[in-house]
Design a protein around this motif. Structure first.
Motif, short mmCIF file in Angstrom:
data_model
loop_
_atom_site.label_atom_id
_atom_site.label_comp_id
_atom_site.label_asym_id
_atom_site.label_seq_id
_atom_site.Cartn_x
_atom_site.Cartn_y
_atom_site.Cartn_z
N ARG A 231 0.91 -1.26 0.06
CA ARG A 231 -0.07 0.05 -0.03
C ARG A 231 0.69 1.26 -0.09
O ARG A 231 1.44 1.40 1.13
CB ARG A 231 -0.96 -0.04 1.26
CG ARG A 231 -1.78 -1.29 1.32
CD ARG A 231 -2.84 -1.44 0.53
NE ARG A 231 -3.61 -2.45 0.54
CZ ARG A 231 -4.47 -2.88 -0.09
NH1 ARG A 231 -4.97 -2.22 -1.19
NH2 ARG A 231 -5.40 -4.08 0.14
N ALA B 33 3.30 4.06 -5.66
CA ALA B 33 2.80 3.02 -6.19
C ALA B 33 3.51 2.69 -7.47
O ALA B 33 3.59 1.31 -7.62
CB ALA B 33 1.23 3.45 -6.44
N SER C 95 2.56 -1.37 -6.95
CA SER C 95 1.46 -1.79 -5.69
C SER C 95 0.52 -0.82 -5.83
O SER C 95 0.09 -0.23 -6.73
CB SER C 95 2.27 -1.54 -4.46
OG SER C 95 2.31 -0.20 -4.18
N GLU C 96 -0.45 -1.23 -4.97
CA GLU C 96 -1.86 -0.49 -4.81
C GLU C 96 -1.56 1.10 -4.05
O GLU C 96 -0.46 1.07 -3.48
CB GLU C 96 -2.97 -1.25 -3.89
CG GLU C 96 -3.45 -2.37 -4.35
CD GLU C 96 -4.44 -3.25 -3.82
OE1 GLU C 96 -5.34 -2.47 -3.10
OE2 GLU C 96 -4.23 -4.36 -3.29
N ARG C 97 -2.36 1.84 -4.59
CA ARG C 97 -2.32 3.43 -4.13
C ARG C 97 -2.55 3.75 -2.88
O ARG C 97 -1.93 4.30 -2.07
CB ARG C 97 -2.98 4.28 -5.14
CG ARG C 97 -2.73 5.70 -4.92
CD ARG C 97 -3.18 6.52 -6.32
NE ARG C 97 -3.14 7.68 -6.02
CZ ARG C 97 -3.68 8.54 -6.76
NH1 ARG C 97 -4.54 8.06 -7.91
NH2 ARG C 97 -3.72 9.86 -6.72
N TRP C 98 -3.80 3.02 -2.41
CA TRP C 98 -4.16 3.54 -0.99
C TRP C 98 -4.63 2.35 -0.16
O TRP C 98 -4.52 1.19 -0.79
CB TRP C 98 -5.57 4.35 -1.53
CG TRP C 98 -5.42 5.66 -1.92
CD1 TRP C 98 -5.64 5.88 -3.28
CD2 TRP C 98 -4.52 6.56 -1.41
NE1 TRP C 98 -5.18 7.15 -3.40
CE2 TRP C 98 -4.65 7.64 -2.51
CE3 TRP C 98 -3.97 7.02 -0.17
CZ2 TRP C 98 -4.10 9.03 -2.13
CZ3 TRP C 98 -3.29 8.11 -0.11
CH2 TRP C 98 -3.41 9.16 -1.15
N SER C 99 -4.77 2.56 1.02
CA SER C 99 -5.33 1.56 2.11
C SER C 99 -5.90 2.12 3.19
O SER C 99 -5.35 3.39 3.48
CB SER C 99 -4.10 0.62 2.80
OG SER C 99 -4.52 -0.11 3.69
#
Length: 283
Positions: free
Chosen positions: A193, A270, A275-279
């Motif tokens: 994240r 990211a 990877s994914e941008r937010w969490s």
């Protein structure tokens, strides 16, 4: 090194700290006779005669020594640590979760961190933060051990009070409070994240206080290497955060508001992490 009996007879309060601080230098550990003399002086109330403003120079001297752990061993063995730094003394014998072995004594771990800091020539703020950042763990509820819930909330006022009492320099205070809040998060950071990583870098001052950020990463690396099986490995989280920081290097903060800047940094990280941008979770 001055003769212990001369110091203890002439300056009974200051000499306790001076002898302990000098033991962190090239002359090494104090002998049993000297420790016994120091213990007798502590039992006699010698430390009640020393002003807090006189304590800090001796602590700083020992912290900056070649083997800072020697000073704390001497202070602990003589009973002086509980008199001078009760919050630090309180973490000895308290367990903390680790990998191998599954638990460590926080006080003994603290000594290893300090010696790691000395090995890499770390400045005083790093060494002070290593000494201070666990003080909120001394009275964690026994039913939760070896986990220390809410130790940050307990530790912050203790560090602030310690710094005020000894008139600790501002850079030492700031790094100790930052380490208290962020060191364990640095150890847990991952590349899945990107949003929390961008927020973590901002909180640590990576973008606007690079020297303080570098000192925190030095401390985190020393803390990592002090655990069994890690020394002398490179600290993997430093490399990971270095990639993230480099990914943000081309972003012009002056042209963006706070939200847009956070978005831009998260997007850049990211991409670098793939990877994914937010969490919703924090780093």
């Amino acid at each position: 090194m001055p003769r212990p009996t001369d110091l203890l007879q002439t300056h009974p309060a200051l000499s306790l700290l001076r002898l302990a601080a000098l033991s962190a230098g090239p002359d090494g550990m104090l002998d049993d006779e000297t420790l016994e003399l120091m213990f007798e002086q502590v039992e006699g109330g010698a430390l009640s005669l020393i002003a807090a403003s006189d304590v800090w120079p001796e602590l700083a001297r020992g912290l900056m020594g070649r083997t800072p752990s020697n000073m704390f061993r001497a202070l602990y063995a003589s009973g002086a640590l509980m008199e001078v730094l009760p919050d630090v003394a309180g973490v000895f014998g308290v367990p903390q979760i680790a990998d191998d072995p599954p638990q460590v004594d926080i006080g003994q771990h603290l000594l290893r961190v300090l010696d790691e800091a000395a090995l890499c020539g770390a400045p005083l703020p790093v060494r002070f933060a290593a000494m201070a950042m666990h003080v909120g763990k001394s009275d964690s509820p026994p039913e939760h051990l070896p986990v220390h819930y809410r130790h940050v909330e307990r530790g912050r006022p203790r560090i602030e009070a310690m710094c005020a009492r000894f008139q600790v320099p501002a850079d030492c205070r700031e790094l100790a409070l930052l380490a208290l809040a962020e060191c364990e998060r640095v150890h847990r950071v991952g590349e899945v994240r990107a949003g929390p990583v961008a927020a973590l870098l901002a909180r640590m001052g990576a973008f606007d206080h690079p020297e303080r950020y570098a000192q925190l990463m030095t401390l985190c690396a020393c803390d990592y290497r002090a655990y069994g099986g890690h020394a002398p490995r490179d600290y993997p989280k430093a490399a990971l955060l270095g990639v993230a920081l480099q990914a943000c290097a081309g972003i012009d903060a002056s042209t963006l508001d706070a939200d847009a800047l956070q978005d831009a940094r998260a997007a850049a990280i990211a991409t670098a992490f793939r990877s994914e941008r937010w969490s919703d979770s924090q780093a």
